[in-house]
Design an enzyme around this catalytic site. Structure first.
Site, PDB file in Angstrom:
ATOM      1  NE  ARG A  56     -68.047  63.251 -26.820  1.00  0.00           N
ATOM      2  CZ  ARG A  56     -67.516  63.858 -27.436  1.00  0.00           C
ATOM      3  NH1 ARG A  56     -67.709  63.830 -28.822  1.00  0.00           N
ATOM      4  NH2 ARG A  56     -67.352  65.606 -27.309  1.00  0.00           N
TER       5      ARG A  56
ATOM      6  N   GLY B  64     -64.644  62.110 -31.414  1.00  0.00           N
ATOM      7  CA  GLY B  64     -65.244  63.524 -31.889  1.00  0.00           C
ATOM      8  C   GLY B  64     -63.841  64.220 -30.930  1.00  0.00           C
TER       9      GLY B  64
ATOM     10  CG  HIS C  31     -74.159  66.573 -24.814  1.00  0.00           C
ATOM     11  ND1 HIS C  31     -75.484  66.890 -25.553  1.00  0.00           N
ATOM     12  CD2 HIS C  31     -72.973  66.681 -24.060  1.00  0.00           C
ATOM     13  CE1 HIS C  31     -74.087  66.123 -26.139  1.00  0.00           C
ATOM     14  NE2 HIS C  31     -73.419  65.485 -25.064  1.00  0.00           N
TER      15      HIS C  31
ATOM     16  CB  CYS D  61     -68.166  67.975 -34.356  1.00  0.00           C
ATOM     17  SG  CYS D  61     -68.815  68.515 -33.439  1.00  0.00           S
TER      18      CYS D  61
END
Length: 248
Positions: free
Chosen positions: A88, A90, A95, A211
């Site tokens: 993905r 980023g 999580h 991030c």
């Protein structure tokens, strides 16, 4: 189960299949995305939204940097955290149980005659995911929004000031309540998606620079409500908002 592709690759007149997978290992869900995305690309499955929670895991996107992992191997083992480097966009995120993760698998465009990646509005797709979360939070009584130049969903400092767990310094800043990271494959089908902090153990954010953004606080719904909404209620509002924003 038929659907149509409209101008610019956006989806019109579609049926959306929503699957609640409960608590599922990250790698299992990743493989399931691959399987379902292949079926969607071959018109064997309708657009699909996977809703789920993961056991404790840190994932690094294509721009991920090892320096943004702050805990060493001993702490990671003690906390039971898996690590995955994934495809993905980023950097690193967390999580875990109590966090609602959504993986929309949507056909956003078609490969052209030169077998190039589809010309779809990827940035527009990410903005739609943000608007979905913002609309769902509004239904739950929380004002949230976007921040220029940053991806994700944020609350302003006046709302963040409600957080009893947060430091006085952090409560004066906007805080991130939902992260977004996506991939669009060669067939134009989206993968990965969003993660909304409902009531996770926020200690796990201490192990990363989320991030890659230094000094940007992270917050959850449980930090902001005396009686936070249940995960089931949050799922219901997210699905309603998703249907509205994406016109399904």
């Amino acid at each position: 189960m038929a659907w149509e592709i409209g101008r610019g690759g956006w989806l019109l007149k579609m049926n959306l299949e929503v699957l609640d997978l409960g608590l599922i290992e990250y790698e299992t869900a990743w493989k399931l995305q691959d399987q379902y995305a292949a079926e969607i690309a071959m018109w064997q499955r309708p657009p699909t939204l996977l809703l789920l929670e993961h056991p404790h895991v840190y994932t690094f996107g294509r721009r991920g940097e090892q320096k943004n992992l702050l805990w060493g191997e001993a702490q990671l083992r003690e906390k039971g955290i898996a690590i995955h480097w994934v495809d993905r966009g980023g950097d690193v995120t967390y999580h875990g149980p109590g966090q609602l993760v959504g993986y929309p698998l949507l056909p956003l465009g078609q490969v052209n005659s030169d077998n190039k990646l589809p010309q779809a509005d990827y940035v527009g797709y990410v903005r739609k995911l943000e608007k979905t979360i913002i609309a769902a939070l509004a239904r739950l009584g929380l004002v949230a929004g976007q921040r220029s130049g940053l991806t994700g969903v944020w609350i302003q400092s006046d709302v963040h000031s409600r957080c009893p767990r947060c430091s006085p310094e952090d409560r004066r800043k906007p805080a991130k309540i939902a992260a977004i990271g996506v991939k669009v494959d060669v067939h134009g089908v989206s993968r990965h998606g969003f993660a909304l902090n409902v009531n996770p153990d926020m200690e796990y954010w201490d192990g990363i620079i989320a991030c890659g953004l230094q000094d940007e606080p992270i917050v959850s719904l449980a930090d902001l409500f005396e009686s936070p909404p249940s995960m089931e209620r949050v799922k219901e509002e997210v699905v309603k908002a998703f249907e509205e924003v994406f016109g399904m």
